[in-house]
Design an enzyme around this catalytic site. Structure first.
Site, PDB file in Angstrom:
ATOM      1  N   ASP A  41      21.275  29.088  10.536  1.00 63.68           N
ATOM      2  CA  ASP A  41      19.914  29.479  10.964  1.00 63.68           C
ATOM      3  C   ASP A  41      19.153  29.389  12.347  1.00 63.68           C
ATOM      4  O   ASP A  41      18.432  29.429  13.627  1.00 63.68           O
ATOM      5  CB  ASP A  41      19.165  28.311  10.410  1.00 63.68           C
ATOM      6  CG  ASP A  41      18.658  28.449   8.647  1.00 63.68           C
ATOM      7  OD1 ASP A  41      19.294  29.138   8.210  1.00 63.68           O
ATOM      8  OD2 ASP A  41      18.293  27.542   7.670  1.00 63.68           O
ATOM      9  N   HIS A 242      37.446  38.768  33.357  1.00 62.93           N
ATOM     10  CA  HIS A 242      36.443  38.581  32.525  1.00 62.93           C
ATOM     11  C   HIS A 242      36.455  36.560  32.328  1.00 62.93           C
ATOM     12  O   HIS A 242      35.627  36.443  31.057  1.00 62.93           O
ATOM     13  CB  HIS A 242      35.340  39.282  31.339  1.00 62.93           C
ATOM     14  CG  HIS A 242      35.425  40.602  31.583  1.00 62.93           C
ATOM     15  ND1 HIS A 242      35.163  41.736  31.111  1.00 62.93           N
ATOM     16  CD2 HIS A 242      34.839  41.087  33.104  1.00 62.93           C
ATOM     17  CE1 HIS A 242      35.501  42.871  31.961  1.00 62.93           C
ATOM     18  NE2 HIS A 242      34.660  42.463  32.777  1.00 62.93           N
ATOM     19  N   ASP A 259      31.409  33.249  39.434  1.00 57.25           N
ATOM     20  CA  ASP A 259      30.300  34.527  39.562  1.00 57.25           C
ATOM     21  C   ASP A 259      29.428  34.378  38.840  1.00 57.25           C
ATOM     22  O   ASP A 259      29.645  33.869  37.847  1.00 57.25           O
ATOM     23  CB  ASP A 259      31.293  35.643  38.714  1.00 57.25           C
ATOM     24  CG  ASP A 259      30.813  37.185  38.806  1.00 57.25           C
ATOM     25  OD1 ASP A 259      29.416  37.055  39.376  1.00 57.25           O
ATOM     26  OD2 ASP A 259      31.560  37.711  38.839  1.00 57.25           O
ATOM     27  N   ASP A 270      23.724  38.788  41.347  1.00 57.54           N
ATOM     28  CA  ASP A 270      25.054  38.603  40.591  1.00 57.54           C
ATOM     29  C   ASP A 270      25.935  38.402  41.727  1.00 57.54           C
ATOM     30  O   ASP A 270      26.009  39.179  42.758  1.00 57.54           O
ATOM     31  CB  ASP A 270      25.096  40.226  39.935  1.00 57.54           C
ATOM     32  CG  ASP A 270      26.778  40.751  39.343  1.00 57.54           C
ATOM     33  OD1 ASP A 270      27.934  39.101  39.759  1.00 57.54           O
ATOM     34  OD2 ASP A 270      26.860  41.386  39.302  1.00 57.54           O
ATOM     35  N   HIS A 349      39.115  46.802  40.368  1.00 61.18           N
ATOM     36  CA  HIS A 349      37.794  47.079  40.150  1.00 61.18           C
ATOM     37  C   HIS A 349      37.405  48.080  41.052  1.00 61.18           C
ATOM     38  O   HIS A 349      37.724  48.180  41.520  1.00 61.18           O
ATOM     39  CB  HIS A 349      36.810  46.455  39.117  1.00 61.18           C
ATOM     40  CG  HIS A 349      36.130  45.183  40.279  1.00 61.18           C
ATOM     41  ND1 HIS A 349      35.754  45.350  41.330  1.00 61.18           N
ATOM     42  CD2 HIS A 349      37.214  44.014  40.325  1.00 61.18           C
ATOM     43  CE1 HIS A 349      36.009  44.106  41.685  1.00 61.18           C
ATOM     44  NE2 HIS A 349      36.672  42.497  41.350  1.00 61.18           N
ATOM     45  N   HIS A 353      27.517  48.129  41.271  1.00 60.04           N
ATOM     46  CA  HIS A 353      27.155  48.817  40.641  1.00 60.04           C
ATOM     47  C   HIS A 353      25.579  48.395  40.989  1.00 60.04           C
ATOM     48  O   HIS A 353      25.355  47.689  41.667  1.00 60.04           O
ATOM     49  CB  HIS A 353      27.607  48.051  39.135  1.00 60.04           C
ATOM     50  CG  HIS A 353      27.390  46.835  39.347  1.00 60.04           C
ATOM     51  ND1 HIS A 353      26.821  45.815  39.095  1.00 60.04           N
ATOM     52  CD2 HIS A 353      28.483  45.768  39.591  1.00 60.04           C
ATOM     53  CE1 HIS A 353      26.266  44.526  39.079  1.00 60.04           C
ATOM     54  NE2 HIS A 353      28.205  44.165  39.179  1.00 60.04           N
ATOM     55  N   HIS A 360      25.170  45.615  35.100  1.00 61.49           N
ATOM     56  CA  HIS A 360      25.162  46.494  35.684  1.00 61.49           C
ATOM     57  C   HIS A 360      24.285  47.693  34.878  1.00 61.49           C
ATOM     58  O   HIS A 360      23.447  47.808  34.143  1.00 61.49           O
ATOM     59  CB  HIS A 360      26.775  46.796  33.878  1.00 61.49           C
ATOM     60  CG  HIS A 360      27.703  45.944  34.793  1.00 61.49           C
ATOM     61  ND1 HIS A 360      28.629  45.954  34.269  1.00 61.49           N
ATOM     62  CD2 HIS A 360      27.625  44.847  35.816  1.00 61.49           C
ATOM     63  CE1 HIS A 360      29.186  45.044  34.949  1.00 61.49           C
ATOM     64  NE2 HIS A 360      28.817  44.748  35.798  1.00 61.49           N
ATOM     65  N   GLU A 383      31.081  43.954  45.762  1.00 62.74           N
ATOM     66  CA  GLU A 383      32.319  43.042  46.057  1.00 62.74           C
ATOM     67  C   GLU A 383      33.390  43.464  45.215  1.00 62.74           C
ATOM     68  O   GLU A 383      34.214  43.313  44.465  1.00 62.74           O
ATOM     69  CB  GLU A 383      31.605  42.834  44.181  1.00 62.74           C
ATOM     70  CG  GLU A 383      31.450  43.921  43.117  1.00 62.74           C
ATOM     71  CD  GLU A 383      30.990  43.104  41.648  1.00 62.74           C
ATOM     72  OE1 GLU A 383      32.004  42.029  41.135  1.00 62.74           O
ATOM     73  OE2 GLU A 383      29.590  43.644  41.109  1.00 62.74           O
ATOM     74  N   TYR A 387      43.585  39.488  43.221  1.00 56.64           N
ATOM     75  CA  TYR A 387      43.558  39.348  42.303  1.00 56.64           C
ATOM     76  C   TYR A 387      45.133  39.422  41.827  1.00 56.64           C
ATOM     77  O   TYR A 387      46.015  40.519  41.461  1.00 56.64           O
ATOM     78  CB  TYR A 387      42.993  39.680  40.790  1.00 56.64           C
ATOM     79  CG  TYR A 387      41.428  40.065  40.578  1.00 56.64           C
ATOM     80  CD1 TYR A 387      41.239  38.870  40.944  1.00 56.64           C
ATOM     81  CD2 TYR A 387      41.711  41.063  41.936  1.00 56.64           C
ATOM     82  CE1 TYR A 387      39.441  39.083  40.921  1.00 56.64           C
ATOM     83  CE2 TYR A 387      39.944  41.410  41.660  1.00 56.64           C
ATOM     84  CZ  TYR A 387      38.932  40.051  40.966  1.00 56.64           C
ATOM     85  OH  TYR A 387      37.374  40.645  41.424  1.00 56.64           O
ATOM     86  N   ARG A 405      37.119  36.739  44.405  1.00 55.84           N
ATOM     87  CA  ARG A 405      36.013  37.701  45.390  1.00 55.84           C
ATOM     88  C   ARG A 405      34.890  37.562  45.984  1.00 55.84           C
ATOM     89  O   ARG A 405      34.793  36.538  45.559  1.00 55.84           O
ATOM     90  CB  ARG A 405      35.808  38.441  43.261  1.00 55.84           C
ATOM     91  CG  ARG A 405      34.521  39.837  43.196  1.00 55.84           C
ATOM     92  CD  ARG A 405      34.303  40.106  42.422  1.00 55.84           C
ATOM     93  NE  ARG A 405      33.547  39.600  40.988  1.00 55.84           N
ATOM     94  CZ  ARG A 405      35.158  38.789  40.019  1.00 55.84           C
ATOM     95  NH1 ARG A 405      35.992  39.556  40.070  1.00 55.84           N
ATOM     96  NH2 ARG A 405      34.558  37.922  39.581  1.00 55.84           N
ATOM     97  N   GLU A 407      31.082  38.985  46.481  1.00 55.48           N
ATOM     98  CA  GLU A 407      29.683  39.384  45.156  1.00 55.48           C
ATOM     99  C   GLU A 407      28.576  39.545  46.452  1.00 55.48           C
ATOM    100  O   GLU A 407      28.044  38.295  45.545  1.00 55.48           O
ATOM    101  CB  GLU A 407      29.593  39.794  43.743  1.00 55.48           C
ATOM    102  CG  GLU A 407      29.255  39.797  43.484  1.00 55.48           C
ATOM    103  CD  GLU A 407      29.021  40.642  41.748  1.00 55.48           C
ATOM    104  OE1 GLU A 407      29.412  39.210  41.876  1.00 55.48           O
ATOM    105  OE2 GLU A 407      28.207  41.050  41.588  1.00 55.48           O
TER     106      GLU A 407
HETATM  107  N1  GLY Z   1      28.929  39.503  37.206  1.00 55.23           N
HETATM  108  C1  GLY Z   1      28.900  40.895  36.525  1.00 55.23           C
HETATM  109  C2  GLY Z   1      30.124  42.008  37.579  1.00 55.23           C
HETATM  110  O1  GLY Z   1      30.179  41.203  38.374  1.00 55.23           O
HETATM  111  O2  GLY Z   1      29.971  42.686  37.998  1.00 55.23           O
HETATM  112 MN    MN Z   2      28.864  42.563  39.859  1.00 53.19          MN
HETATM  113 MN    MN Z   3      29.258  39.057  39.517  1.00 58.85          MN
END
Ligand code: GLY
Ligand code: MN
Ligand code: MN
Length: 438
Positions: A41, A242, A259, A270, A349, A353, A360, A383, A387, A405, A407
């Protein structure tokens, strides 16, 4: 209740702008997000669909927004659940049909139970029906049922076109108003504070979960829920792009990559910061960190009107590749390494974005095959990262297991840009001073 930053008049303006874009003879249908069961539930926390939220400000489930662009003017109709004193005992009050008019600026409101009865007639008055074609199978089927109903009705007018709504709507969402920027500034400010508290807690923390708790403490004290599941990765976990388990031990000498961002009135921040668990960067950590930071600062310099969205990424690729050669992690001619995308072994990456109601966020990145030019009011992340996988045989062991990273959230302004997340420290000196309590 606290005054909302995004006022009903702004939501009304957005609806008007969309209807102006698509022109008369159209009807727009948007469905609220449905509730999702987590187990038994228990439901997942409810989050309104971002398009629906953008057009209405209405955050309840079981609702459909209908916008009618008719020859005699535009109308906004909301189908929603009526107020129900019995349900209010269990779930709290609903806006109801009266609230839809008084608080959400709708021209008309109806019980959601009347949707099937009223929708075919609303569609019949239009030549074009705009909705998110193909995004919700059950809503697609429902619209087809209404179309069949019209076909089966003698002398009924049948809309000529079913048109995908996303492109026009997402173009509007890409450009943020003053009120949206204010909400995003707050989301960035709160998230920056959360990162600072996590950095301060790290030297005595033994598990990633404790740092996640620090983040949530700041988010929820400021009434800003998380905008995505945070990443709190210590040591090797910082290399898992991730990673969201956030439950492993923190070891002496680890770098910690966090992050994490939150939402203010649905608008996301973000932010990523990377710092040494004990407050002191080792020589290798510092060398790679300074390289990522150098590329990030140069990329932010590329954020201004007239620059292409991809320019920031191009600069990062140049700087990161040159830096990796200098440090001995890559070998070869710079131009050849860039052409061969050798950096992708360590930086896989893109550099950012769009950011907004979705982390995103929506909006095209290319126009006619060309990277899109930046314009005032757009918000994007910058960002870059590096790695070095713990089992990477291409580099000396001393570099392995370092994940970094950095960002920030950046608003394009008329003059250049504003870094919304600037309160989160990022130079080696600032981070070490904060963590060492200096
Ligand atoms: N936290 C997701 C990204 O940095 O794209
Ligand atoms: Mn991001
Ligand atoms: Mn991020």
């Amino acid at each position: 209740m606290k005054q909302a930053m995004i006022k009903p008049a702004e939501y009304a303006r957005r609806r008007e702008n969309l209807l102006q874009m698509i022109g008369p003879g159209s009807v727009v249908l948007l469905q609220a997000a449905s509730e999702k069961t987590r187990n038994s539930d228990v439901l997942y926390p409810y989050r309104q669909d971002s398009d629906f939220l953008y057009m209405s400000g209405f955050s309840e489930p079981k609702a459909v927004l209908v916008l009618v662009a008719g020859a005699s003017g535009n109308r906004s109709l909301l189908f929603c659940r009526p107020a129900d004193p019995d349900r209010a005992i269990w779930d709290g009050p609903r806006a109801g049909l009266e609230g839809a008019l008084a608080d959400f600026g709708m021209d008309e409101s109806f019980d959601i139970a009347e949707l099937d009865k009223r929708l075919p007639a609303l569609m019949e008055a239009a030549e074009k029906v705009y909705y998110k074609v193909g995004s919700e199978p059950e809503f697609d089927r429902q619209i087809m049922r209404w179309m069949h109903q019209l076909h089966d009705t003698k002398d009924a007018h049948i809309p000529q076109e079913l048109v995908s709504l996303e492109h026009d709507l997402h173009e509007l969402r890409l450009f943020k108003s003053k009120a949206e920027v204010k909400a995003m500034r707050k989301a960035a400010k709160v998230a920056a504070k959360a990162h600072i508290e996590a950095m301060k807690a790290a030297p005595t923390a033994t598990n990633e979960a404790e740092l996640q708790a620090e983040l949530f403490m700041v988010f929820y004290r400021n009434h800003c829920p998380w905008s995505y599941q945070p990443i709190v990765g210590a040591g090797d976990n910082g290399c898992v792009l991730h990673y969201i388990d956030n439950n492993m031990s923190i070891k002496q000498g680890d770098l910690i990559l966090i992050d994490a961002g939150c939402e203010c009135e649905g608008y996301a921040s973000d932010i990523t910061r990377t710092f040494p668990a004990n407050g002191h960067f080792s020589a290798e950590q510092k060398a790679l960190y300074e390289l990522v930071l150098k590329s990030q600062l140069a990329a932010i310099e590329e954020i201004r009107p007239g620059k292409q969205w991809l320019d920031a990424h191009r600069v990062v690729v140049d700087i990161i590749t040159a830096g990796l050669v200098e440090l001995g992690l890559l070998e070869g001619e710079l131009d050849e390494l860039i052409d061969a995308e050798a950096y992708k072994e360590f930086y896989m990456h893109k550099t950012g974005h769009w950011l907004g109601l979705d982390v995103h966020d929506v909006g095209d990145y290319t126009i006619d095959g060309e990277s899109r030019q930046l314009e005032p009011g757009m918000v994007l992340t910058v960002e870059p990262g590096l790695y070095i996988a713990p089992d990477c045989e291409l580099v000396e062991p001393r570099w392995r297991g370092i994940g970094i990273r950095i960002e920030d959230d950046v608003l394009v302004t008329r003059e250049g840009c504003e870094v919304l997340s600037k309160d989160a420290p990022k130079s080696v000196k600032e981070i070490e001073a904060l963590m060492q309590g200096k």
